[in-house]
Write a protein that holds these residues in place. Structure first.
Motif, PDB file in Angstrom:
ATOM      1  N   GLU A 105       0.822  -1.211   0.000  1.00 40.80           N
ATOM      2  CA  GLU A 105       0.000   0.000   0.000  1.00 40.80           C
ATOM      3  C   GLU A 105       0.852   1.255   0.000  1.00 40.80           C
ATOM      4  O   GLU A 105       0.514   2.249  -0.637  1.00 40.80           O
ATOM      5  N   ALA A 106       1.991   1.218   0.710  1.00 34.74           N
ATOM      6  CA  ALA A 106       2.806   2.420   0.846  1.00 34.74           C
ATOM      7  C   ALA A 106       3.715   2.673  -0.350  1.00 34.74           C
ATOM      8  O   ALA A 106       4.012   3.823  -0.684  1.00 34.74           O
ATOM      9  N   ALA A 107       4.167   1.585  -1.002  1.00 31.71           N
ATOM     10  CA  ALA A 107       5.151   1.774  -2.077  1.00 31.71           C
ATOM     11  C   ALA A 107       4.947   0.850  -3.273  1.00 31.71           C
ATOM     12  O   ALA A 107       5.784   0.837  -4.181  1.00 31.71           O
ATOM     13  N   GLY A 108       3.867   0.077  -3.283  1.00 35.92           N
ATOM     14  CA  GLY A 108       3.627  -0.817  -4.406  1.00 35.92           C
ATOM     15  C   GLY A 108       4.566  -2.009  -4.439  1.00 35.92           C
ATOM     16  O   GLY A 108       4.793  -2.603  -5.494  1.00 35.92           O
ATOM     17  N   ILE A 109       5.147  -2.370  -3.300  1.00 37.02           N
ATOM     18  CA  ILE A 109       6.049  -3.519  -3.208  1.00 37.02           C
ATOM     19  C   ILE A 109       5.382  -4.555  -2.307  1.00 37.02           C
ATOM     20  O   ILE A 109       5.380  -4.414  -1.085  1.00 37.02           O
ATOM     21  N   GLY A 110       4.818  -5.604  -2.949  1.00 43.34           N
ATOM     22  CA  GLY A 110       4.014  -6.532  -2.171  1.00 43.34           C
ATOM     23  C   GLY A 110       4.588  -7.907  -2.008  1.00 43.34           C
ATOM     24  O   GLY A 110       3.917  -8.798  -1.478  1.00 43.34           O
ATOM     25  N   SER A 111       5.819  -8.135  -2.482  1.00 43.75           N
ATOM     26  CA  SER A 111       6.421  -9.468  -2.350  1.00 43.75           C
ATOM     27  C   SER A 111       7.912  -9.329  -2.119  1.00 43.75           C
ATOM     28  O   SER A 111       8.511  -8.278  -2.376  1.00 43.75           O
ATOM     29  N   HIS A 112       8.537 -10.395  -1.638  1.00 39.96           N
ATOM     30  CA  HIS A 112       9.977 -10.376  -1.406  1.00 39.96           C
ATOM     31  C   HIS A 112      10.741 -10.238  -2.720  1.00 39.96           C
ATOM     32  O   HIS A 112      11.812  -9.621  -2.762  1.00 39.96           O
ATOM     33  N   GLU A 113      10.178 -10.802  -3.792  1.00 31.10           N
ATOM     34  CA  GLU A 113      10.830 -10.695  -5.098  1.00 31.10           C
ATOM     35  C   GLU A 113      10.848  -9.244  -5.562  1.00 31.10           C
ATOM     36  O   GLU A 113      11.866  -8.752  -6.087  1.00 31.10           O
ATOM     37  N   ALA A 114       9.728  -8.546  -5.362  1.00 29.08           N
ATOM     38  CA  ALA A 114       9.667  -7.136  -5.756  1.00 29.08           C
ATOM     39  C   ALA A 114      10.615  -6.292  -4.908  1.00 29.08           C
ATOM     40  O   ALA A 114      11.258  -5.356  -5.410  1.00 29.08           O
ATOM     41  N   ALA A 115      10.731  -6.632  -3.615  1.00 26.26           N
ATOM     42  CA  ALA A 115      11.655  -5.911  -2.735  1.00 26.26           C
ATOM     43  C   ALA A 115      13.094  -6.133  -3.178  1.00 26.26           C
ATOM     44  O   ALA A 115      13.912  -5.206  -3.197  1.00 26.26           O
ATOM     45  N   GLU A 116      13.411  -7.377  -3.563  1.00 27.66           N
ATOM     46  CA  GLU A 116      14.778  -7.688  -4.009  1.00 27.66           C
ATOM     47  C   GLU A 116      15.129  -6.903  -5.274  1.00 27.66           C
ATOM     48  O   GLU A 116      16.234  -6.375  -5.402  1.00 27.66           O
ATOM     49  N   LYS A 117      14.182  -6.810  -6.215  1.00 28.35           N
ATOM     50  CA  LYS A 117      14.417  -6.054  -7.442  1.00 28.35           C
ATOM     51  C   LYS A 117      14.669  -4.583  -7.137  1.00 28.35           C
ATOM     52  O   LYS A 117      15.540  -3.943  -7.735  1.00 28.35           O
ATOM     53  N   ALA A 118      13.895  -4.017  -6.185  1.00 27.45           N
ATOM     54  CA  ALA A 118      14.066  -2.610  -5.822  1.00 27.45           C
ATOM     55  C   ALA A 118      15.443  -2.368  -5.211  1.00 27.45           C
ATOM     56  O   ALA A 118      16.110  -1.377  -5.520  1.00 27.45           O
ATOM     57  N   VAL A 119      15.885  -3.281  -4.350  1.00 28.37           N
ATOM     58  CA  VAL A 119      17.197  -3.143  -3.704  1.00 28.37           C
ATOM     59  C   VAL A 119      18.317  -3.249  -4.734  1.00 28.37           C
ATOM     60  O   VAL A 119      19.241  -2.428  -4.771  1.00 28.37           O
ATOM     61  N   GLU A 120      18.234  -4.271  -5.597  1.00 29.35           N
ATOM     62  CA  GLU A 120      19.282  -4.470  -6.598  1.00 29.35           C
ATOM     63  C   GLU A 120      19.355  -3.312  -7.581  1.00 29.35           C
ATOM     64  O   GLU A 120      20.446  -2.881  -7.971  1.00 29.35           O
ATOM     65  N   ALA A 121      18.204  -2.803  -7.986  1.00 25.43           N
ATOM     66  CA  ALA A 121      18.181  -1.684  -8.930  1.00 25.43           C
ATOM     67  C   ALA A 121      18.799  -0.433  -8.316  1.00 25.43           C
ATOM     68  O   ALA A 121      19.539   0.313  -8.978  1.00 25.43           O
ATOM     69  N   TRP A 122      18.529  -0.204  -7.045  1.00 16.25           N
ATOM     70  CA  TRP A 122      19.064   0.980  -6.370  1.00 16.25           C
ATOM     71  C   TRP A 122      20.586   0.918  -6.285  1.00 16.25           C
ATOM     72  O   TRP A 122      21.278   1.873  -6.641  1.00 16.25           O
ATOM     73  N   TYR A 123      21.116  -0.209  -5.850  1.00 11.23           N
ATOM     74  CA  TYR A 123      22.560  -0.311  -5.677  1.00 11.23           C
ATOM     75  C   TYR A 123      23.297  -0.390  -7.013  1.00 11.23           C
ATOM     76  O   TYR A 123      24.444   0.062  -7.132  1.00 11.23           O
ATOM     77  N   ALA A 124      22.647  -0.942  -8.031  1.00 16.25           N
ATOM     78  CA  ALA A 124      23.249  -0.928  -9.365  1.00 16.25           C
ATOM     79  C   ALA A 124      23.365   0.505  -9.875  1.00 16.25           C
ATOM     80  O   ALA A 124      24.385   0.896 -10.466  1.00 16.25           O
ATOM     81  N   ALA A 125      22.330   1.279  -9.643  1.00 23.00           N
ATOM     82  CA  ALA A 125      22.364   2.683 -10.052  1.00 23.00           C
ATOM     83  C   ALA A 125      23.416   3.456  -9.270  1.00 23.00           C
ATOM     84  O   ALA A 125      24.082   4.344  -9.813  1.00 23.00           O
ATOM     85  N   GLN A 126      23.590   3.120  -8.015  1.00 22.76           N
ATOM     86  CA  GLN A 126      24.605   3.771  -7.181  1.00 22.76           C
ATOM     87  C   GLN A 126      26.005   3.514  -7.729  1.00 22.76           C
ATOM     88  O   GLN A 126      26.810   4.435  -7.872  1.00 22.76           O
ATOM     89  N   LYS A 127      26.275   2.269  -8.052  1.00 22.53           N
ATOM     90  CA  LYS A 127      27.609   1.921  -8.552  1.00 22.53           C
ATOM     91  C   LYS A 127      27.871   2.577  -9.905  1.00 22.53           C
ATOM     92  O   LYS A 127      28.978   3.049 -10.180  1.00 22.53           O
ATOM     93  N   GLU A 128      26.854   2.616 -10.738  1.00 23.38           N
ATOM     94  CA  GLU A 128      27.012   3.239 -12.057  1.00 23.38           C
ATOM     95  C   GLU A 128      27.276   4.733 -11.936  1.00 23.38           C
ATOM     96  O   GLU A 128      28.130   5.290 -12.624  1.00 23.38           O
ATOM     97  N   SER A 129      26.566   5.369 -11.020  1.00 17.76           N
ATOM     98  CA  SER A 129      26.741   6.818 -10.855  1.00 17.76           C
ATOM     99  C   SER A 129      28.120   7.158 -10.303  1.00 17.76           C
ATOM    100  O   SER A 129      28.646   8.253 -10.537  1.00 17.76           O
TER     101      SER A 129
END
Length: 423
Positions: A105-129
């Motif tokens: 409800e708060a962020a549209g992340i309703g499963s552990h798989e979706a949470a994992e994708k959000a975490v991986e995408a964030w840190y990948a973007a961090q390393k690229e930047s």
């Protein structure tokens, strides 16, 4: 008569070994925590770092809090501090689903798989930047931030986070205090300069360091006075002087008030003496920097910040010792002190004082937070000073009853049963 009793009690306190052990404990606390204190100098342009500050950006705080919840939900591991100590929380399946529903409800992340994708995408973007590609590259990753769901109101967000904290057992990253103050951002030169200017202009230098002094001293003064008051209360029983004291003409209130005020005064004196050290450092710096300081700042904070705690703790010691004729007050105060110290860890930087016996402000800066929370702190200090006086009055009442031969736990005292020396 009252003045004579007060002076006698001061002398009795000064002859007490426990009193000098308390002074040694305060001295140890001061020298280890503030002995090498240096006065902060005016920040200069071009420094590598100016430290960090609490974020006041509600949108950033929301994204960061949702990021923390997303990462902990993905790891299926939560960190909480319910009473100030670290606690690792692993949820059962039902509670795990509840957290998933909150995140959905708060962020549209309703499963552990979706949470994992959000975490991986964030840190990948961090390393690229940061221009880093190797897994072995050392890099500081910014904390995960997650965009809130579209249409999520601030009120509903607060309700969801409160619910998450309740599921986790309290003391989590999702309490109101942590949501509002749990995000730190690097200070710019302008931020650091503004903070320094407040220290000089609003606090007149000494005010900020007096708060820091009070912060360290109040921790020990939240427990040590109880040992003095318990020792003093049990001394008459050990020396078999109770029956003689009960037959004196002096009123119970005068005896207890004199004893109480003497202990409070004798415990205040060491704090005042120790405050001369940081005051002198402030004076030396002010002289070289051409700053006008508040000479009485440390005196104000000793009496306004420390004395109410001394009064309350001394009152607890006197009351329970007189009531039980035992050292039970040490246990009572120990539990209270333990809870107060560790529950105050969330508000170390000041500004949120609540009703804690041990109010914290572990920085010489943050005048704004102190100013914003001043009315709360003032009410807090008045309540504890009044509580100390009430406990002293109740102790006098119990003392009166014992002089009449009542309320004796270890056998009655029959001296003065006709009330010749009653209040």
């Amino acid at each position: 008569m009252a003045a004579q009793l007060f002076l006698k009690e001061c002398k009795q306190t000064a002859r007490s070994l426990v009193y000098w052990l308390i002074i040694l404990a305060l001295l140890f606390n001061f020298t280890t925590q503030l002995g090498d204190m240096e006065i902060d100098k005016k920040p200069e342009p071009g420094q590598k770092s100016y430290g960090k500050m609490k974020s006041r950006d509600s949108e950033l705080n929301m994204k960061s809090t949702l990021g923390k919840l997303t990462e902990e939900y993905w790891r299926e591991s939560y960190t909480t501090y319910p009473i100030g100590f670290y606690k690792h929380v692993t949820l059962n399946e039902a509670d795990d689903k509840k957290i998933g529903g909150i995140l959905n409800e708060a962020a549209g992340i309703g499963s552990h798989e979706a949470a994992e994708k959000a975490v991986e995408a964030w840190y990948a973007a961090q390393k690229e930047s940061k221009g880093l590609g190797s897994e072995d590259d050392p890099v500081y990753m910014e904390p995960l931030q997650v965009e809130p769901a579209e249409g999520l109101s601030a009120g509903r967000y607060a309700e969801l986070m409160d619910e998450a904290d309740k599921i986790l057992g309290g003391g989590s990253n999702y309490t109101k205090e942590n949501r509002e103050n749990g995000v730190e951002i690097p200070m710019t030169y302008e931020d650091a300069l503004a903070q320094y200017d407040m220290l000089i202009e609003k606090d007149r230098l000494t005010g900020g360091y007096a708060r820091l002094f009070a912060d360290y001293m109040v921790i020990f003064l939240g427990i040590l006075p109880v040992f003095l008051s318990v020792t003093r209360g049990l001394r008459d029983r050990r020396s078999m002087m109770q029956e003689l004291i009960y037959t004196r003409r002096c009123s119970s209130f005068t005896i207890m008030a004199s004893r109480y005020l003497a202990m409070v005064a004798m415990l205040t004196i060491p704090a005042l003496i120790l405050s001369l050290v940081p005051l002198s450092k402030c004076m030396v710096y002010a002289r070289t920097a051409g700053i006008a300081v508040d000479m009485l700042a440390f005196v104000k904070y000793v009496f306004g910040w420390l004395v109410p705690t001394i009064m309350a703790v001394t009152g607890v010691g006197m009351f329970f010792t007189e009531l039980t004729d035992t050292a039970a007050a040490v246990l009572v105060q120990g539990v209270w002190w333990f809870t107060a110290v560790f529950c105050g860890m969330d508000s170390l930087r000041g500004g949120s004082y609540g009703w804690n016996l041990v109010p914290r402000h572990n920085t010489n800066m943050n005048w704004q937070g102190f100013n914003d929370g001043f009315s709360q702190l003032l009410a807090n200090r008045i309540v504890y000073a009044a509580a100390g006086l009430v406990l002293m009055a109740l102790t006098a009442f119990i003392y009166t009853q014992k002089r009449k031969g009542r309320l004796q736990i270890r056998g009655k005292i029959f001296a003065n049963r006709k009330g010749k020396s009653e209040v």
